[in-house]
Structures are given as C-alpha cells and as structure tokens.
Motif scaffolding. Structure first.
Motif, PDB file in Angstrom:
ATOM      1  N   ALA A  20     -12.167 -26.156  58.956  1.00 32.55           N
ATOM      2  CA  ALA A  20     -11.783 -27.094  60.011  1.00 32.55           C
ATOM      3  C   ALA A  20     -13.011 -27.829  60.545  1.00 32.55           C
ATOM      4  CB  ALA A  20     -11.086 -26.347  61.139  1.00 32.55           C
ATOM      5  N   ASP A  21     -14.081 -27.088  60.735  1.00 31.99           N
ATOM      6  CA  ASP A  21     -15.312 -27.686  61.251  1.00 31.99           C
ATOM      7  C   ASP A  21     -15.891 -28.698  60.257  1.00 31.99           C
ATOM      8  OD1 ASP A  21     -17.234 -27.785  63.360  1.00 31.99           O
ATOM      9  OD2 ASP A  21     -18.642 -26.840  61.970  1.00 31.99           O
ATOM     10  N   ALA A  22     -15.853 -28.338  58.979  1.00 33.91           N
ATOM     11  CA  ALA A  22     -16.399 -29.229  57.954  1.00 33.91           C
ATOM     12  C   ALA A  22     -15.583 -30.517  57.833  1.00 33.91           C
ATOM     13  CB  ALA A  22     -16.432 -28.512  56.616  1.00 33.91           C
ATOM     14  N   LEU A  23     -14.270 -30.414  58.091  1.00 36.76           N
ATOM     15  CA  LEU A  23     -13.409 -31.597  57.979  1.00 36.76           C
ATOM     16  C   LEU A  23     -13.208 -32.296  59.329  1.00 36.76           C
ATOM     17  CD1 LEU A  23     -10.669 -30.242  55.510  1.00 36.76           C
ATOM     18  CD2 LEU A  23     -12.554 -31.793  54.990  1.00 36.76           C
ATOM     19  N   ASP A  24     -13.825 -31.759  60.363  1.00 38.34           N
ATOM     20  CA  ASP A  24     -13.752 -32.305  61.714  1.00 38.34           C
ATOM     21  C   ASP A  24     -12.305 -32.365  62.241  1.00 38.34           C
ATOM     22  OD1 ASP A  24     -15.174 -33.164  63.937  1.00 38.34           O
ATOM     23  OD2 ASP A  24     -14.759 -35.269  63.511  1.00 38.34           O
ATOM     24  N   VAL A  25     -11.595 -31.270  62.032  1.00 38.59           N
ATOM     25  CA  VAL A  25     -10.239 -31.130  62.578  1.00 38.59           C
ATOM     26  C   VAL A  25     -10.123 -29.747  63.225  1.00 38.59           C
ATOM     27  CG1 VAL A  25      -9.117 -32.674  60.919  1.00 38.59           C
ATOM     28  CG2 VAL A  25      -9.315 -30.238  60.384  1.00 38.59           C
ATOM     29  N   SER A  26      -8.963 -29.477  63.845  1.00 38.65           N
ATOM     30  CA  SER A  26      -8.763 -28.169  64.472  1.00 38.65           C
ATOM     31  C   SER A  26      -8.366 -27.128  63.419  1.00 38.65           C
ATOM     32  CB  SER A  26      -7.672 -28.266  65.532  1.00 38.65           C
ATOM     33  OG  SER A  26      -6.450 -28.579  64.922  1.00 38.65           O
ATOM     34  N   ARG A  27      -8.551 -25.852  63.773  1.00 39.36           N
ATOM     35  CA  ARG A  27      -8.150 -24.776  62.861  1.00 39.36           C
ATOM     36  C   ARG A  27      -6.631 -24.798  62.676  1.00 39.36           C
ATOM     37  NH1 ARG A  27      -5.950 -20.345  62.383  1.00 39.36           N
ATOM     38  NH2 ARG A  27      -5.313 -20.331  64.555  1.00 39.36           N
ATOM     39  N   GLN A  28      -5.923 -25.176  63.747  1.00 44.14           N
ATOM     40  CA  GLN A  28      -4.462 -25.273  63.686  1.00 44.14           C
ATOM     41  C   GLN A  28      -4.021 -26.274  62.607  1.00 44.14           C
ATOM     42  OE1 GLN A  28      -2.649 -27.242  67.007  1.00 44.14           O
ATOM     43  NE2 GLN A  28      -0.653 -26.341  66.658  1.00 44.14           N
ATOM     44  N   THR A  29      -4.765 -27.360  62.490  1.00 47.08           N
ATOM     45  CA  THR A  29      -4.429 -28.381  61.485  1.00 47.08           C
ATOM     46  C   THR A  29      -4.607 -27.835  60.073  1.00 47.08           C
ATOM     47  OG1 THR A  29      -5.011 -30.144  63.011  1.00 47.08           O
ATOM     48  CG2 THR A  29      -5.015 -30.717  60.688  1.00 47.08           C
ATOM     49  N   ILE A  30      -5.698 -27.105  59.851  1.00 42.37           N
ATOM     50  CA  ILE A  30      -5.929 -26.504  58.533  1.00 42.37           C
ATOM     51  C   ILE A  30      -4.795 -25.530  58.203  1.00 42.37           C
ATOM     52  CG2 ILE A  30      -7.464 -24.966  57.203  1.00 42.37           C
ATOM     53  CD1 ILE A  30      -8.569 -27.821  57.607  1.00 42.37           C
ATOM     54  N   ASN A  31      -4.435 -24.716  59.176  1.00 40.09           N
ATOM     55  CA  ASN A  31      -3.350 -23.748  58.973  1.00 40.09           C
ATOM     56  C   ASN A  31      -2.031 -24.467  58.668  1.00 40.09           C
ATOM     57  OD1 ASN A  31      -2.373 -20.980  59.050  1.00 40.09           O
ATOM     58  ND2 ASN A  31      -1.230 -21.666  60.838  1.00 40.09           N
ATOM     59  N   ALA A  32      -1.745 -25.533  59.410  1.00 38.85           N
ATOM     60  CA  ALA A  32      -0.494 -26.269  59.200  1.00 38.85           C
ATOM     61  C   ALA A  32      -0.465 -26.931  57.817  1.00 38.85           C
ATOM     62  CB  ALA A  32      -0.324 -27.326  60.294  1.00 38.85           C
ATOM     63  N   ILE A  33      -1.618 -27.400  57.345  1.00 42.40           N
ATOM     64  CA  ILE A  33      -1.675 -28.012  56.002  1.00 42.40           C
ATOM     65  C   ILE A  33      -1.496 -26.918  54.945  1.00 42.40           C
ATOM     66  CG2 ILE A  33      -3.140 -29.241  54.345  1.00 42.40           C
ATOM     67  CD1 ILE A  33      -4.479 -30.636  56.748  1.00 42.40           C
ATOM     68  N   GLU A  34      -2.192 -25.820  55.114  1.00 41.44           N
ATOM     69  CA  GLU A  34      -2.110 -24.736  54.126  1.00 41.44           C
ATOM     70  C   GLU A  34      -0.689 -24.175  53.997  1.00 41.44           C
ATOM     71  OE1 GLU A  34      -6.630 -22.832  54.227  1.00 41.44           O
ATOM     72  OE2 GLU A  34      -4.940 -21.646  54.938  1.00 41.44           O
ATOM     73  N   THR A  35       0.019 -24.102  55.116  1.00 40.51           N
ATOM     74  CA  THR A  35       1.379 -23.542  55.084  1.00 40.51           C
ATOM     75  C   THR A  35       2.431 -24.609  54.783  1.00 40.51           C
ATOM     76  OG1 THR A  35       1.436 -23.786  57.486  1.00 40.51           O
ATOM     77  CG2 THR A  35       0.910 -21.596  56.632  1.00 40.51           C
ATOM     78  N   GLY A  36       1.986 -25.837  54.550  1.00 39.87           N
ATOM     79  CA  GLY A  36       2.912 -26.909  54.167  1.00 39.87           C
ATOM     80  C   GLY A  36       3.712 -27.485  55.317  1.00 39.87           C
ATOM     81  N   LYS A  37       3.304 -27.168  56.557  1.00 44.33           N
ATOM     82  CA  LYS A  37       4.052 -27.691  57.706  1.00 44.33           C
ATOM     83  C   LYS A  37       3.634 -29.118  58.049  1.00 44.33           C
ATOM     84  CE  LYS A  37       4.632 -23.216  59.981  1.00 44.33           C
ATOM     85  NZ  LYS A  37       4.085 -22.350  61.050  1.00 44.33           N
ATOM     86  N   PHE A  38       2.460 -29.500  57.573  1.00 38.02           N
ATOM     87  CA  PHE A  38       1.928 -30.830  57.924  1.00 38.02           C
ATOM     88  C   PHE A  38       1.214 -31.424  56.718  1.00 38.02           C
ATOM     89  CE2 PHE A  38      -1.732 -33.289  59.670  1.00 38.02           C
ATOM     90  CZ  PHE A  38      -1.010 -34.305  60.253  1.00 38.02           C
ATOM     91  N   ASP A  39       1.522 -32.682  56.426  1.00 39.55           N
ATOM     92  CA  ASP A  39       0.835 -33.385  55.341  1.00 39.55           C
ATOM     93  C   ASP A  39      -0.310 -34.212  55.916  1.00 39.55           C
ATOM     94  OD1 ASP A  39       2.568 -32.397  53.444  1.00 39.55           O
ATOM     95  OD2 ASP A  39       3.952 -34.077  53.620  1.00 39.55           O
ATOM     96  N   PRO A  40      -1.514 -34.048  55.378  1.00 37.80           N
ATOM     97  CA  PRO A  40      -2.650 -34.789  55.938  1.00 37.80           C
ATOM     98  C   PRO A  40      -2.586 -36.281  55.605  1.00 37.80           C
ATOM     99  CG  PRO A  40      -3.323 -33.654  53.964  1.00 37.80           C
ATOM    100  CD  PRO A  40      -1.905 -33.241  54.220  1.00 37.80           C
ATOM    101  N   SER A  41      -3.309 -37.070  56.381  1.00 34.47           N
ATOM    102  CA  SER A  41      -3.413 -38.501  56.095  1.00 34.47           C
ATOM    103  C   SER A  41      -4.293 -38.689  54.856  1.00 34.47           C
ATOM    104  CB  SER A  41      -4.049 -39.222  57.290  1.00 34.47           C
ATOM    105  OG  SER A  41      -5.397 -38.783  57.423  1.00 34.47           O
TER     106      SER A  41
END
Lengths: 74, 140
Positions: A20-41
């Motif tokens: 998350a830090d390396a991509l400059d996003v929150s840890r929640q966002t990484i978790n949501a992408i990994e679990t397929g709940k959110f598609d990144p831009s």
C-alpha cells in the motif's frame, strides 16, 4: 476482474501495508483489490505493473474471457 | 526479500495528518457557531459590531474548514474517495428527501415541532456517518 496481486506480493514477502505504501494507497484498498471487491483504476494498475516489473495483463485478467476484437478475428 | 518503505511513511501518515487538520477546523467551526449563537445574549449584550465580528469569524473559519475538507478528499486514494462520494450522495439525497416533507408538515402543524435547520444538519451528519461506516465495512 481477477488479479494476482496477493500471489505476487507473497512471492516478494511484502505485507499489504508495505505494498500500500509503495503504491501510495491505503491498506484497505490493497485488501479490497486482492479480494476482488474493488477494481483499480488504470493509473493504479500501471503503478502496480511498474512496481512488479510486469505488464498489466500479467497481473490483472478480465473474467469475461477474450476481448471482442479477438472474437471478431475468429 | 525486497524491502519496501515503512508503512508509516507515506499515504497513511499523510491522510492522518489531513484528518487531524480537518478535525481542528471542524472543532473551531463548531466553536465559532456557538460563539455566534450565544455570544450576543451571554457575552456582549447584543452589541452589533461584536455580533458582526462573530459572524465574520464563523464564515472565515467555515471557509478554512471547507478548504481543509477539500484537501482531505483530494488526497484520499480511489477506493476511499469512492466510499466518501457514495456517503455524500446518500447524505444529499436523504437531506433533500427529508427536508421538503418536514417543512410542509411543520407548515400544516402535522408535527409538534418547528422545522429547524439544525434538525436537518443533524440528520445529514448522522446519515453521512452511517454511510461512511457502511462503505468502509463493505470494502474491509
């Protein structure tokens, strides 16, 4: 959209917080992408691809199969 | 193992700083609201100049709060901005839907209290809080 983010992260022994830090996003966002709940831009997908030194399609896959153009070529 | 930066160094700490700044501005704004509402009666016996100064201070701090909120939202990541936007859409919708019937019912004395702006603000604040919690839980 499916992705290999969790596998790629595990291969490098990174935590969600570090990624998350390396991509400059929150840890929640990484978790949501990994679990397929959110598609990144697209910009975030490009940042992930640059970080892992891979092409976007090697990380993210379309669940709906081949593209329309591929279907037309057939 | 490839080392990445400390989790405390980037996004999270920046957002925490912005959130604390926003909290201070919110607190200051609530304080100036109280000053504007109660000052004329309690502190300066309705002196016009002081009342106008309190109003000016409230508006000024309100603008500061608005800018702090804008900065906070601009620096959110895309998922958190989505959660925020959904909560905001729900809040505006609920505020709009609730305000007209309450105003009409108050006009016809159907409800036992006067339709006050403060009720609407409270309803919108609660709606926003619940929507944010719901959105955050959804993507946890």
């Amino acid at each position: 959209m499916k992705n290999r983010l969790k596998v790629l992260r595990a291969e490098r022994d990174w935590t969600q917080a570090q990624l998350a830090d390396a991509l400059d996003v929150s840890r929640q966002t990484i978790n949501a992408i990994e679990t397929g709940k959110f598609d990144p831009s697209l910009p975030l997908a490009f940042r992930a691809a640059r970080l892992f030194d891979l092409r976007i399609e090697e990380i993210f896959h379309d669940e709906n199969g081949p593209s329309l153009a591929t279907e037309i070529k057939k | 193992m490839n080392q990445l930066g400390s989790p405390e160094s980037g996004y999270e700490s920046r957002i925490r700083t912005n959130m604390v700044r926003l909290l201070y501005w919110n607190g200051a704004w609530v304080g100036t609201c109280a000053l504007m509402a109660f000052g004329p009666k309690v502190l300066w016996d309705r002196a016009l100049l002081l009342t106008l100064l309190a109003v000016g201070l409230n508006v000024g701090v309100g603008v500061g709060m608005l800018l702090a909120n804008k900065k906070y939202v601009q620096e959110l990541d895309e998922l958190q901005r989505k959660v925020y936007l959904n909560a905001l859409a729900t809040t505006v919708g609920v505020g709009l839907i609730a305000s007209v019937p309450i105003s009409v019912m108050s006009g016809y004395h159907v409800i036992p209290f006067k339709a006050d702006m403060a009720y609407l603000v409270m309803l919108m604040a609660l709606t926003f809080l619940v929507s944010m919690l719901h959105g955050t839980r959804r993507y946890r």
